[in-house]
Scaffold this active site. Structure first.
Site, short mmCIF file in Angstrom:
data_model
loop_
_atom_site.label_atom_id
_atom_site.label_comp_id
_atom_site.label_asym_id
_atom_site.label_seq_id
_atom_site.Cartn_x
_atom_site.Cartn_y
_atom_site.Cartn_z
N SER A 1 0.86 -1.18 0.00
CA SER A 1 0.00 0.00 0.00
C SER A 1 0.90 1.23 0.00
O SER A 1 1.69 1.40 -0.92
CB SER A 1 -0.95 -0.04 1.20
OG SER A 1 -1.87 1.03 1.15
N HIS B 1 -2.70 -0.92 -3.27
CA HIS B 1 -3.83 0.01 -3.12
C HIS B 1 -3.60 1.25 -3.97
O HIS B 1 -2.58 1.92 -3.83
CB HIS B 1 -4.00 0.40 -1.65
CG HIS B 1 -4.32 -0.77 -0.77
ND1 HIS B 1 -4.03 -0.79 0.59
CD2 HIS B 1 -4.89 -1.97 -1.04
CE1 HIS B 1 -4.42 -1.93 1.11
NE2 HIS B 1 -4.94 -2.67 0.14
N ASP C 1 -4.47 -4.56 5.99
CA ASP C 1 -4.89 -5.46 4.91
C ASP C 1 -3.81 -6.53 4.70
O ASP C 1 -2.62 -6.24 4.69
CB ASP C 1 -5.10 -4.66 3.62
CG ASP C 1 -5.73 -5.50 2.52
OD1 ASP C 1 -6.44 -6.47 2.85
OD2 ASP C 1 -5.53 -5.16 1.34
#
Length: 206
Positions: free
Chosen positions: A26, A53, A146
């Protein structure tokens, strides 16, 4: 499944060999992925799937950016395509990326998972379900958590889990959450991860 007496084709891993690598990142991920893919080198004998992401409001050039740093073939994943060895498939913005036991990729716009889409958890869980002990999951830099549930799924099916060392990661949230699950086999500085992945996918397990 019936065993075949003949040796497997070079392009198809034997049943006990690693067959796929899934990577999640991310915040800070473009640099992290650049370093990983650059140091992986050529001829990776398995497909590599990535969840990074991205801003869902914009188209992305991530595949082009990463391709400048890596000799591997890098592309945005397409729904229904076959994941091939030596190729890197990136989840497009606003789409979850899943893989089936036949190596066919699926993109879905189903609901956000922990506020994100694509979700590393969903990718890792699909990899665990499809490949079991033949899967490798890797969590790089990123904020949030995540991937933590997903690495647990990979480990519970006998797969191998790698995390960037939170102490040296640009953003420690995601790798730290992964490490805290107790499911991580290797905690490594970013620059050492590619060599471990190479060692795993190129070594036949006893």
């Amino acid at each position: 499944m019936t065993a075949h007496a003949s040796a497997p084709d070079h392009d198809e891993p034997a049943p006990d060999d690693f067959a796929i690598v899934a990577v999640a990142s991310s915040a800070g991920g473009i640099r992290g992925l650049s370093v990983l893919l650059e140091t992986l080198g050529t001829g990776l004998p398995v497909p590599l799937l990535i969840v990074q992401h991205l801003d869902p409001r914009h188209s992305t050039v991530i595949a082009d950016v990463l391709a400048r740093r890596s000799p591997l073939t890098i592309k945005l994943a397409e729904d229904g395509e076959q994941a091939l060895p030596g190729f890197v498939y990136i989840a497009p913005p606003n789409h979850h990326l899943l893989v089936g036991p036949d190596g066919v990729l699926t993109l879905t716009s189903s609901k956000l998972v922990h506020f994100v889409r694509p979700s590393a958890d969903l990718l890792f869980e699909s990899v665990a379900g499809a490949y079991g002990s033949r899967a490798i999951a890797c969590v790089l830099t990123g904020s949030g958590y995540d991937g933590a549930m997903g690495v647990d799924a990979v480990k519970s099916r006998g797969g191998t889990v790698i995390a960037e060392d939170p102490r040296t990661a640009e953003f420690r949230g995601m790798p730290e959450a992964a490490v805290q699950t107790g499911a991580v086999d290797f905690v490594l500085p970013l620059e050492e991860i590619a060599a471990v992945i190479r060692g795993l996918v190129e070594t036949k397990r006893q």
